[in-house]
Write a protein that holds these residues in place. Structure first.
Motif, PDB file in Angstrom:
ATOM      1  N   THR A 191       0.833  -1.200   0.000  1.00  0.00           N
ATOM      2  CA  THR A 191       0.000   0.000   0.000  1.00  0.00           C
ATOM      3  C   THR A 191       0.870   1.253   0.000  1.00  0.00           C
ATOM      4  OG1 THR A 191      -0.114   0.086   2.420  1.00  0.00           O
ATOM      5  CG2 THR A 191      -1.821  -1.191   1.290  1.00  0.00           C
ATOM      6  N   PHE A 193      -0.034   4.045   1.667  1.00  0.00           N
ATOM      7  CA  PHE A 193      -0.279   4.847   2.867  1.00  0.00           C
ATOM      8  C   PHE A 193       0.175   4.181   4.165  1.00  0.00           C
ATOM      9  CE2 PHE A 193      -4.139   2.519   1.760  1.00  0.00           C
ATOM     10  CZ  PHE A 193      -4.498   1.903   2.958  1.00  0.00           C
ATOM     11  N   ASP A 276      -8.088   6.131   4.716  1.00  0.00           N
ATOM     12  CA  ASP A 276      -7.607   5.224   3.678  1.00  0.00           C
ATOM     13  C   ASP A 276      -7.781   3.762   4.101  1.00  0.00           C
ATOM     14  OD1 ASP A 276      -6.729   7.157   1.804  1.00  0.00           O
ATOM     15  OD2 ASP A 276      -4.886   7.460   2.941  1.00  0.00           O
TER      16      ASP A 276
END
Length: 322
Positions: A191, A193, A276
């Motif tokens: 990912t 984030f 997120d």
């Protein structure tokens, strides 16, 4: 690498919070209800567990008349661990193996006492204990002003072995206890984030603090519940909850992920990634989201708003029957 089991029982031995008042689904027994079932005659503090910053779960997988039990982490303090085990009426003689999720004191400090209690109850048999080689180096958090706050070291290999551990120290994935449990290898970071634990450093061989925010020694455990799917245990999610679930789904693409229990580490410096995380979590369509330990109240609120009753917060003394 993983065999389906008929059912799964999870007892939360240590968690940050205690909560026997909130309503729960039928598959969850609160600490009060469990104490009453075991013979508590009146409600009082002398029968209750102690909450503490950390996590420990006793996971029992059952197939037919046989069962296999894994102790997943031990929490931050031997006194808390022993008190809670006794007050929950747990038989540690039935623990077949132990696993440490990552090298932090709040998950590891009670390991020697846990091993003593297990071997005392099982007749002195050694306890297979799964660990990653990167767990053992000293760690610290670097504050914004440049100071280092050292963490308590986790118990050494020699201390663990001396208390009955049969150490399995490896970076590789493992199939444990007749294939009932899957212990992951290092978790892929995919990912954009999820970036680990901000400020964490580890002491290298030259005595220098080096950045160690990714915590590559963190691993997860998974169990395949027949007719339901994969249940994932992620103690702190320093790798990122979405990275953990993505890794599990890629490793077992034909098994849907039914649920997850653990700390999601969305408190403090990582609160900024809550939106997120919640958005990405939706794609897994989980039935059970058992937030624990370091998840944080803001993340718990955001997940409850998005996923409703599928969010079943963990608490010390709770038992999940799946």
């Amino acid at each position: 690498m993983i065999e389906p089991v008929d059912s799964l029982e999870i007892t939360v031995v240590i968690d940050n919070v205690t909560d026997s008042l909130s309503s729960t689904p039928k598959f969850v027994e609160t600490e009060f209800a469990g104490a009453w079932r075991r013979g508590m005659k009146w409600l009082g503090g002398k029968c209750l567990c102690c909450a503490a910053h950390g996590l420990s779960c006793l996971i029992t997988a059952r197939t037919g008349t046989s069962s296999r039990s894994l102790l997943f982490d031990t929490g931050p303090d031997e006194w808390v661990f022993e008190r809670n085990v006794v007050r929950l009426g747990l038989d540690l003689g039935k623990v077949d193996a132990m696993m440490l999720s990552h090298g932090h004191w709040d998950h590891a400090a009670a390991m020697p006492r846990a091993l003593q209690m297990i071997t005392s109850a099982n007749g002195g048999k050694p306890v297979p204990t799964y660990m990653h080689p990167g767990m053992f180096g000293p760690r610290a958090i670097k504050w914004p002003d440049g100071r280092f706050m050292p963490m308590e070291d986790i118990p050494s290999e020699s201390v663990l072995a001396g208390n009955g551990a049969q150490l399995i120290v490896t970076k590789e994935e493992q199939s444990a206890l007749s294939g009932s449990f899957y212990i992951s290898g290092e978790i892929a970071r995919v990912t954009a984030f999820e970036r680990g634990l901000p400020g964490q450093h580890q002491l290298n061989e030259r005595g220098e603090w080096k950045p160690d925010e990714l915590l590559m020694d963190e691993r997860f455990v998974a169990v395949h519940i027949a007719n339901k799917g994969l249940f994932v245990f992620t103690a702190c999610s320093h790798a990122g909850l979405i990275n953990v679930l993505t890794h599990a789904s890629h490793r077992f693409p034909d098994i849907p992920i039914y649920g997850v229990l653990g700390g999601f580490h969305l408190a403090g410096a990582t609160e900024s990634i809550i939106p997120d995380t919640v958005e990405a979590l939706g794609k897994f369509n989980l039935d059970v989201i058992a937030a624990a330990h370091c998840t944080g109240w803001r993340a718990l609120g955001a997940m409850t708003k998005q996923f409703g009753d599928r969010v079943v917060p963990s608490a010390v003394g709770k038992t999940f029957l799946l």
